[in-house]
Write an enzyme that holds these catalytic residues in place. Structure first.
Site, PDB file in Angstrom:
ATOM      1  CE1 TYR A   1      65.113   3.384 -37.429  1.00 37.91           C
ATOM      2  CE2 TYR A   1      62.731   3.059 -37.131  1.00 37.91           C
ATOM      3  CZ  TYR A   1      63.819   3.763 -37.272  1.00 37.91           C
ATOM      4  OH  TYR A   1      63.677   5.163 -37.879  1.00 37.91           O
TER       5      TYR A   1
ATOM      6  CE  LYS B   1      38.232   4.606 -15.301  1.00 37.01           C
ATOM      7  NZ  LYS B   1      38.527   3.883 -13.833  1.00 37.01           N
TER       8      LYS B   1
ATOM      9  CG  MET C   1      57.154   8.388 -34.155  1.00 38.86           C
ATOM     10  SD  MET C   1      57.999   9.637 -34.252  1.00 38.86           S
ATOM     11  CE  MET C   1      59.134   9.458 -33.088  1.00 38.86           C
TER      12      MET C   1
HETATM   13  C1  LIG Z   1      37.493   2.818 -14.130  1.00 41.99           C
HETATM   14  C2  LIG Z   1      36.481   2.845 -13.076  1.00 41.99           C
HETATM   15  C3  LIG Z   1      35.562   1.856 -13.296  1.00 41.99           C
HETATM   16  C4  LIG Z   1      35.065   1.224 -14.556  1.00 41.99           C
HETATM   17  O1  LIG Z   1      36.138  -0.057 -15.064  1.00 41.99           O
HETATM   18  P1  LIG Z   1      35.972  -0.956 -15.973  1.00 41.99           P
HETATM   19  O2  LIG Z   1      36.741  -1.841 -15.722  1.00 41.99           O
HETATM   20  O3  LIG Z   1      36.374  -0.068 -17.301  1.00 41.99           O
HETATM   21  O4  LIG Z   1      34.573  -1.247 -16.187  1.00 41.99           O
HETATM   22  C5  LIG Z   1      34.611   1.589 -12.346  1.00 41.99           C
HETATM   23  N1  LIG Z   1      34.789   2.089 -11.021  1.00 41.99           N
HETATM   24  C6  LIG Z   1      35.781   2.822 -10.903  1.00 41.99           C
HETATM   25  C7  LIG Z   1      36.035   3.206  -9.286  1.00 41.99           C
HETATM   26  C8  LIG Z   1      36.815   2.911 -11.664  1.00 41.99           C
HETATM   27  O5  LIG Z   1      37.823   3.859 -11.541  1.00 41.99           O
END
Ligand SMILES: *Cc1c(COP(=O)(O)O)cnc(C)c1O
Length: 395
Positions: free
Chosen positions: A268, A45, A316
């Site tokens: 800055y 993801k 930036m």
């Molecule tokens: C993102 C996620 C994972 C993976 O988690 P990590 O800590 O990156 O291993 C597993 N299960 C669910 C439901 C998630 O949303």
């Protein structure tokens, strides 16, 4: 040819995220060693934790399936030709998504009564009467202590009964999510969550999934039938002492070297002041690239294999680094590693009061992702001085 067609990534401005294919293979092997016979959803993801969705999926295609957050990500993977099992971890956000879940053979988490109602409604009102009963695989998510998503544990038989009433062939499995497995003092909470999950599922048929990376690494009792590692596949981890290999090295280059006198301030807000004659390296990366603006003075960066401190505010497009201790070795054009192989993203994250996940996901689209072999050919770290053969050493 248009102007942009003549420009390859990282041709001029030296900044890129080098992606290491071999690291994914190594880290996936590590997961396999840890979990034995449990099957693996490799979580890709959030654009593959910043590494690129399809790229991460390609390098992790040896896993038993891929985990994404939402339909958008799942459909992009299907469109890119990934036909293996995909699980949608947040499930659907609306009724009409169920049609796509079915059409694209996605496995889908169901964590709320709304999602169940939408499923029922779609099955009853949107399927043609002459169509065969649709087959679906769902992962029923229960809240075992995180209090974010999931049904209450005591609703289990009620939820199953509602599934059984639906006009579809539904395979259901069981999942929950760990809240504290990556915390140093998270053992009691994790064991409690495990006990709740165990109680909820022990007399039920269907497969079980509980472990994220932290569960994979530290709690064998959470492995069950399927594990869901994300961050450890990218070589980062909230827990130290693991032999994982970073899959991303974020790189820039020394753009300018200059000496400043004691008492002179940098950047800055003039937030940092030299205590001694100081050689400053100005480096070609900033918060516009996803390097965190809240990185404090002292945050390490790697030049010539040595850790040297960031000084002054992150801009930036640029940062400033104190390279006085490297003054005889450093030159304009030298590669600078912000995190990755040689400097753990988790170490940088600690300085910034965040976690490696956020830094990896935060690398902006402006930064080209180059696979290791492409990066070696990238123009910027070579041929800078084609014209006159001269770069200044700043000394
Ligand atoms: C993102 C996620 C994972 C993976 O988690 P990590 O800590 O990156 O291993 C597993 N299960 C669910 C439901 C998630 O949303």
């Amino acid at each position: 040819m248009s102007i942009t067609e003549t420009v390859s990534p990282a041709m001029f401005r030296p900044v890129c995220a080098v992606i290491h294919p071999a690291a994914f293979a190594r880290n996936l092997k590590r997961v396999k060693e840890k979990v034995g016979n449990a099957r693996i959803w490799a979580v890709v993801k959030a654009d593959g934790y910043g590494h690129g969705l399809a790229r991460a999926a390609r390098f992790l295609s040896e896993a038993d399936g891929l985990g994404v957050a939402c339909l958008d990500e799942a459909l992009r993977l299907r469109e890119a030709g990934f036909h293996q099992p995909l699980v949608v971890l947040e499930g659907v956000f609306s009724l009409r998504e169920w049609a796509l879940v079915w059409q694209h053979r996605l496995q889908c988490v169901v964590h709320s009564h709304d999602q169940l109602l939408w499923l029922e409604h779609w099955l009853n009102h949107h399927m043609d009467a002459d169509q065969a009963r649709p087959e679906l695989t769902v992962w029923l998510k229960f809240d075992t202590g995180m209090h974010r998503l999931g049904f209450e544990p005591d609703e289990a038989s009620h939820v199953v009964a509602s599934l059984q009433r639906l006009p579809a062939e539904i395979d259901w499995h069981w999942m929950s999510h760990l809240a504290c497995a990556d915390e140093a003092d998270g053992q009691a909470v994790t064991e409690q969550q495990c006990a709740v999950f165990e109680g909820l599922t022990e007399s039920m048929s269907g497969q079980r999934s509980l472990a994220n990376s932290a569960g994979v690494q530290s709690y064998p009792q959470t492995h069950y039938d399927w594990v869901r590692p994300g961050i450890m596949l990218y070589g980062a981890s909230a827990r130290s002492g693991t032999d994982l290999v970073p899959a991303m090295t974020l790189m820039a280059a020394v753009t300018r070297l200059r000496w400043i006198a004691p008492g002179e301030a940098v950047g800055y807000g003039q937030r940092w002041r030299a205590q001694r004659p100081t050689l400053l390296a100005v480096v070609s990366i900033g918060y516009g690239d996803g390097y965190p603006r809240h990185a404090p003075s002292g945050t390490p960066v790697l030049i010539q294999g040595r850790k040297v401190p960031l000084v002054g505010r992150v801009s930036m497009d640029l940062i400033t680094v104190d390279v006085t201790d490297l003054s005889s070795q450093v030159s304009v054009g030298d590669p600078v590693i912000l995190w990755g192989q040689g400097l753990d993203v988790d170490e940088v994250a600690d300085y910034c009061g965040t976690i490696g996940y956020e830094l990896l996901c935060g690398v902006t689209p402006r930064v080209p992702r180059l696979e290791a072999d492409q990066a070696e050919k990238a123009h910027v770290w070579h041929n800078r001085s084609d014209d006159d053969g001269h770069t200044s050493t700043g000394v």
